[in-house]
Scaffold this motif. Structure first.
Motif, PDB file in Angstrom:
ATOM      1  N   ARG A 164      -9.018  -1.521   2.212  1.00 29.95           N
ATOM      2  CA  ARG A 164      -8.133  -0.698   3.179  1.00 29.95           C
ATOM      3  C   ARG A 164      -7.420  -1.718   4.384  1.00 29.95           C
ATOM      4  O   ARG A 164      -8.169  -2.617   4.498  1.00 29.95           O
ATOM      5  CB  ARG A 164      -8.895   0.240   3.860  1.00 29.95           C
ATOM      6  CG  ARG A 164      -8.110   1.102   4.816  1.00 29.95           C
ATOM      7  CD  ARG A 164      -8.838   2.517   5.353  1.00 29.95           C
ATOM      8  NE  ARG A 164      -7.837   3.010   6.224  1.00 29.95           N
ATOM      9  CZ  ARG A 164      -8.529   4.299   7.098  1.00 29.95           C
ATOM     10  NH1 ARG A 164      -9.637   4.511   6.649  1.00 29.95           N
ATOM     11  NH2 ARG A 164      -7.732   4.680   7.951  1.00 29.95           N
ATOM     12  N   ARG A 165      -6.148  -1.532   4.440  1.00 32.60           N
ATOM     13  CA  ARG A 165      -5.814  -2.245   5.644  1.00 32.60           C
ATOM     14  C   ARG A 165      -5.784  -1.558   6.921  1.00 32.60           C
ATOM     15  O   ARG A 165      -5.026  -0.281   6.822  1.00 32.60           O
ATOM     16  CB  ARG A 165      -4.261  -2.604   5.044  1.00 32.60           C
ATOM     17  CG  ARG A 165      -3.742  -3.684   6.138  1.00 32.60           C
ATOM     18  CD  ARG A 165      -2.986  -3.107   7.201  1.00 32.60           C
ATOM     19  NE  ARG A 165      -1.408  -2.472   6.641  1.00 32.60           N
ATOM     20  CZ  ARG A 165      -0.415  -2.429   7.304  1.00 32.60           C
ATOM     21  NH1 ARG A 165      -0.173  -3.409   8.069  1.00 32.60           N
ATOM     22  NH2 ARG A 165       0.725  -1.950   6.733  1.00 32.60           N
ATOM     23  N   TYR A 166      -6.053  -1.980   8.068  1.00 30.13           N
ATOM     24  CA  TYR A 166      -5.933  -1.264   9.339  1.00 30.13           C
ATOM     25  C   TYR A 166      -4.739  -1.808  10.051  1.00 30.13           C
ATOM     26  O   TYR A 166      -4.907  -3.134  10.541  1.00 30.13           O
ATOM     27  CB  TYR A 166      -7.385  -1.372  10.055  1.00 30.13           C
ATOM     28  CG  TYR A 166      -8.442  -0.457   9.531  1.00 30.13           C
ATOM     29  CD1 TYR A 166      -8.386   0.825  10.283  1.00 30.13           C
ATOM     30  CD2 TYR A 166      -9.131  -0.854   8.609  1.00 30.13           C
ATOM     31  CE1 TYR A 166      -9.534   1.832   9.512  1.00 30.13           C
ATOM     32  CE2 TYR A 166     -10.219  -0.019   8.144  1.00 30.13           C
ATOM     33  CZ  TYR A 166     -10.420   1.100   8.600  1.00 30.13           C
ATOM     34  OH  TYR A 166     -11.332   1.884   8.261  1.00 30.13           O
ATOM     35  N   GLU A 190       0.786  -1.115   0.042  1.00 30.62           N
ATOM     36  CA  GLU A 190      -0.262  -0.021   0.144  1.00 30.62           C
ATOM     37  C   GLU A 190       0.933   1.207   0.089  1.00 30.62           C
ATOM     38  O   GLU A 190       1.839   1.272   0.443  1.00 30.62           O
ATOM     39  CB  GLU A 190      -0.769  -0.167   1.352  1.00 30.62           C
ATOM     40  CG  GLU A 190      -0.320  -0.105   2.536  1.00 30.62           C
ATOM     41  CD  GLU A 190      -1.044  -0.063   3.689  1.00 30.62           C
ATOM     42  OE1 GLU A 190      -2.357   0.021   3.604  1.00 30.62           O
ATOM     43  OE2 GLU A 190      -0.651  -0.095   4.824  1.00 30.62           O
TER      44      GLU A 190
END
Length: 300
Positions: free
Chosen positions: A261-263, A164
């Protein structure tokens, strides 16, 4: 013919020091985000991607992880007798088709060392690595991993690494890839020519950061055996991936698409963001949270 990937390793042995005091006696992977602990999102993602054997690498004071994924007949019976169908439905994750296995990293020697503890588990099979403190949010959370596994099979890759884009000033926090100076397009595999663990801002080859999901061939296990510890005495997974590249093995980056999305729940700022976002989107309580926030904003 390549067999479907069915195994995954979840490293969940970190000390969680950046989340103290919340993690003094509770693993950060079991901190709640909305109505579920972080690790439950990860396990459900892997199950949805068709992974049927999951090894969780834990550490000291993390037995609660095993308890969370263990069937509790007494609790289920009490809920049934009370006619509490809603809470019974919340325990459906215990009926997943995956088998969970556990091993312990007794000494914190880095992410690469934690993954290497799964070598006997994965044997000669391709496998997934999903970090236990990172949640993927999307309409179908398993979609990125499914696409990565497809790319891994079609390209006969040694590794496919999720990436990302991050701000330039934050590159020192991540493993950073180089793909011959080109920025990987979302949703398409691109060959990685180099990867650097936590470079300085001036030395970073790009702003594309490794993003907590990997698909590996068994070659990574050999690379980890040959990877020396860093200055802090830890074996870094990024360094082992770099060794794969130097050995001429095909390694690819796969970038999340705009709707994914990556948290990374690594500190309180990112934890609060994750909790708020998931609470706002919750199908049962989200409207109450939105109502409260609107009222609070009016007060301010």
């Amino acid at each position: 013919m390549t067999h479907p990937i069915s195994k995954a390793v979840i490293p969940a042995a970190g000390l969680g020091t950046r989340l103290l005091p919340a993690t003094k006696s509770q693993p950060k992977e079991t901190l709640p985000v909305g109505r579920k602990p972080i690790l439950q999102y990860v396990v459900e993602e892997l199950q949805a991607a068709g992974l049927r054997q999951i090894l969780i690498v834990t550490g000291r004071r993390k037995r609660v992880i095993e308890d969370h994924f263990d069937v509790d007949p007494q609790l289920a019976s009490a809920l049934e007798q009370a006619g509490n169908e809603v809470m019974l439905a919340d325990l459906e994750y215990l009926r997943g088709t995956s088998r969970l296995f556990y091993t312990r990293q007794t000494i914190p020697k880095g992410l690469g060392h934690a993954v290497s503890l799964g070598a006997d588990f994965v044997d000669s099979d391709n496998f997934v690595v999903a970090l236990g403190d990172s949640i993927v949010a999307a309409d179908h959370p398993a979609a990125p991993l499914e696409a990565m596994m497809d790319a891994h099979r079609q390209l006969e890759a040694a590794a496919v690494v999720a990436v990302e884009k991050v701000d330039r000033q934050d590159v020192f926090r991540y493993g950073i890839i180089d793909s011959d100076g080109a920025e990987p397009p979302p949703g398409e595999p691109v060959a990685i020519t180099d990867i650097v663990e936590k470079p300085s801002v001036g030395a970073a080859p790009s702003t594309m950061a490794v993003a907590a999901r990997y698909v590996f061939s068994p070659a990574i296990c050999e690379a980890l055996q040959r990877t020396p510890p860093d200055r802090g005495g830890e074996i870094q997974l990024t360094d082992a991936i770099k060794l794969l590249i130097q050995m001429g093995q095909p390694v690819y980056a796969w970038r999340f698409t705009p709707d994914q999305r990556r948290y990374d729940v690594g500190n309180f700022e990112s934890y609060f963001r994750a909790f708020i976002d998931f609470a706002l989107q919750d199908e049962r309580y989200g409207y109450l949270v939105r109502k409260y926030i609107k009222a609070k904003a009016y007060e301010l």
